[in-house]
Design an enzyme around this catalytic site. Structure first.
Site, PDB file in Angstrom:
ATOM      1  N   SER A   1       0.842  -1.193   0.000  1.00 32.56           N
ATOM      2  CA  SER A   1       0.000   0.000   0.000  1.00 32.56           C
ATOM      3  C   SER A   1       0.878   1.244   0.000  1.00 32.56           C
ATOM      4  CB  SER A   1      -0.906  -0.007   1.230  1.00 32.56           C
ATOM      5  OG  SER A   1      -0.123   0.151   2.390  1.00 32.56           O
ATOM      6  N   LYS A   2       0.213   2.372  -0.028  1.00 32.47           N
ATOM      7  CA  LYS A   2       0.926   3.644  -0.147  1.00 32.47           C
ATOM      8  C   LYS A   2       2.021   3.837   0.887  1.00 32.47           C
ATOM      9  CE  LYS A   2      -2.688   3.120  -0.668  1.00 32.47           C
ATOM     10  NZ  LYS A   2      -3.938   2.627  -0.185  1.00 32.47           N
ATOM     11  N   ARG A   3       1.764   3.283   2.087  1.00 31.97           N
ATOM     12  CA  ARG A   3       2.773   3.522   3.123  1.00 31.97           C
ATOM     13  C   ARG A   3       4.075   2.781   2.861  1.00 31.97           C
ATOM     14  NH1 ARG A   3       2.235  -0.576   6.984  1.00 31.97           N
ATOM     15  NH2 ARG A   3       0.597  -2.028   6.395  1.00 31.97           N
TER      16      ARG A   3
END
Length: 464
Positions: free
Chosen positions: A239-241
């Site tokens: 994911s984005k993180r």
RNA sequence: GCGCUCAUCGUCUAGCCUGGUCCAGGACACCGCCCUUUCACGGCGGCGACAGGGGUUCGAAUCCCCUUGGGCGUACCA
């Protein structure tokens, strides 16, 4: 043309991400290899979350990666009539029923089941209830098999079986009349004649439900191939993180599409000890048998290495065109007499990304050089005055070729009795503004006689 | 919780189906040396894994079972 028909079916609720791109790539490669058909279908049944911007972004990303499709894009939002017809058919045949349970009731029952440690399932309240008048809101549920086993032979994972008791009566039409994913995906895959469904393995659990619908609708069941997920460094779903997950973000960061393609395909697939694959190689060599079963961790370092490789071995002409764009993004325009192809040649071995190349190419283009502070302090001093003066004199008359400037440089060494480094490093600073740059002679040739002399004079100004 | 599923270096993987050729091979990263006009490139070398436990077998990374750990699913999202 073989019978193979595959598809990529993203839902337009955001940009094309790394995982989706890999799924699309696998489908594309399979189609090309078998000379089959690659179909693009936009799954926008969720009217709330689907946007045109997302669709455009996905199309753009696929185009950038070179994943062209043979049919489509088809939009599910334009096929509601077909789906409604199929819902009616199932209703008429008694294979589906209207359910009047409210969302709140269902949520409460789900919580209760979870509390008891049961698998939360629809309890079938409306399954056998008498029909009611339609002025009350209702959803349509598919009458699922209550016993028996549904299994399929996954082309990647092998045979997977589910006890039908695990499957509850899923909603195929919402109370607002729109159909749901698990229902339309079956209709479209069947109506579009798909022979093999290659998708992320987060869909494995949906497969038995879908198979039941294929059967209820009298459709032939396609082959399934579930591709393992891509995880972040912490083994959690990417994911984005974990960093950039958007395909186009990688272009913006200076990555070449062939590097991303090469990286993505090798994440979960292998071909002996080989690491480097062009799209053409992949079309010849790709096969589902060599796709692994386990999830893979996304490794940005390896992607960077591949990008470095493709920059190093890339066609200078093409790279120059790209470089001009990255330079423009930095607000740098290239002087007409600077040959960007030659610039690329001096930077290919020193750049891991096109962004980095643009940074390193900046000094070639600017009229007024910005010196690195430390470098200036150390190398643009009184000590260098004579060196620069002698070099300017030599450059004014020498033949401006590699051999020529090298000879001119040698002359200065002889006149001053200094070693190469003593003259080279200050010259490098005077010409490039910093202490690290391509070889001095290469830089000089790209810059041209006039620029070299004026930069040396500018340094002299600074000293004097 | 329940269901499905996966398990070789830190990471991507080869090998596993058709046990011995594997005291496990390649790649990224990391470390060292060499090359060198800076920065890089490159060359050479090093570090580093069969999750654990039981079986089966003359012999298991390879076959079976259990345990542990991970992922996915469990929506009127897709």
């Amino acid at each position: 043309m073989s019978e193979l028909r595959v598809r990529f079916a993203p839902s337009p609720t955001g940009y094309l991400h790394i995982g989706g791109a890999r799924t699309a790539l696998f489908n594309y490669l399979l189609a090309k290899k078998e000379q089959g058909t690659f179909i693009l279908r936009i799954e926008d049944t969720d009217v709330e979350r689907s946007t045109q911007e997302s669709t455009d972004a996905i199309l753009q990303a696929m185009d950038w990666l070179g994943l062209s499709y043979d049919e489509g894009p088809f939009y599910q939002s334009q096929r509601f009539e077909l789906y409604q017809q199929k819902v009616q058919q199932l209703l008429d045949e008694g294979k589906a029923y209207k359910c009047y349970c409210s969302a709140e009731e269902l949520a409460a029952k789900r919580d209760a089941a979870l509390k008891r440690g049961d698998k939360p399932q629809y309890d079938g309240t409306c399954r056998d209830a008498a029909a009611r008048s339609d002025d009350q809101p209702y959803v349509v549920r598919f009458k699922s098999a209550q016993e028996g086993i549904t299994s399929f032979n996954d082309l990647i994972k092998g045979t997977i079986s589910f006890n039908n008791q695990e499957l509850d009566d899923m909603i195929i039409q919402r109370s607002d009349g729109t159909p749901t994913y698990n229902f339309v995906v079956v209709i479209d895959d069947a109506e579009m004649g798909l022979t093999t469904i290659v998708r992320g393995d987060d869909h494995v659990n949906n497969t038995p439900r879908q198979i039941l619908i294929y059967k209820a609708l009298g459709y032939a069941i396609p082959a399934f191939a579930h591709v393992p997920m891509i995880l972040g460094a912490d083994k959690k779903r990417l994911s984005k993180r974990h960093g950039a997950t958007s395909v186009m973000a990688y272009r913006d960061m200076g990555y070449l599409p062939e590097a991303l393609v090469n990286y993505l395909v090798r994440l979960g697939w292998s071909y002996g000890d080989e690491e480097i694959f062009s799209m053409q190689d992949l079309i010849e060599k790709f096969s589902l048998e060599n796709v692994g079963k386990s999830a893979g961790v996304f490794n940005p370092e390896k992607l960077l290495w591949l990008n470095e490789h493709y920059i190093k071995t890339g066609e200078p002409q093409r790279l120059a065109t790209l470089l001009r764009e990255y330079l423009a993004n930095d607000g740098i325009s290239v002087p007409a007499d600077i040959d960007l192809v030659e610039v690329v040649k001096t930077l290919q071995d020193r750049s891991k990304t096109m962004l980095e190349m643009a940074e390193k190419a900046a000094f070639y283009c600017s009229d007024t050089l910005v010196y690195d502070e430390k470098a200036q302090k150390k190398f643009i001093t009184q000590d260098q005055q004579q060196i620069f003066e002698l070099l300017v004199a030599q450059l004014q008359s020498c033949e401006f070729t590699h051999a020529g400037v090298e000879a001119a440089f040698a002359q200065v060494l002889e006149q001053t009795g200094l070693k190469f480094g003593k003259v080279g490093q200050p010259t490098r600073v005077a010409l490039s503004g910093g202490t690290s740059a391509p070889g001095i002679f290469e830089v000089m040739l790209v810059l041209g006689r006039e620029r070299c002399i004026s930069r040396l004079n500018a340094a002299l100004q600074l000293i004097g």
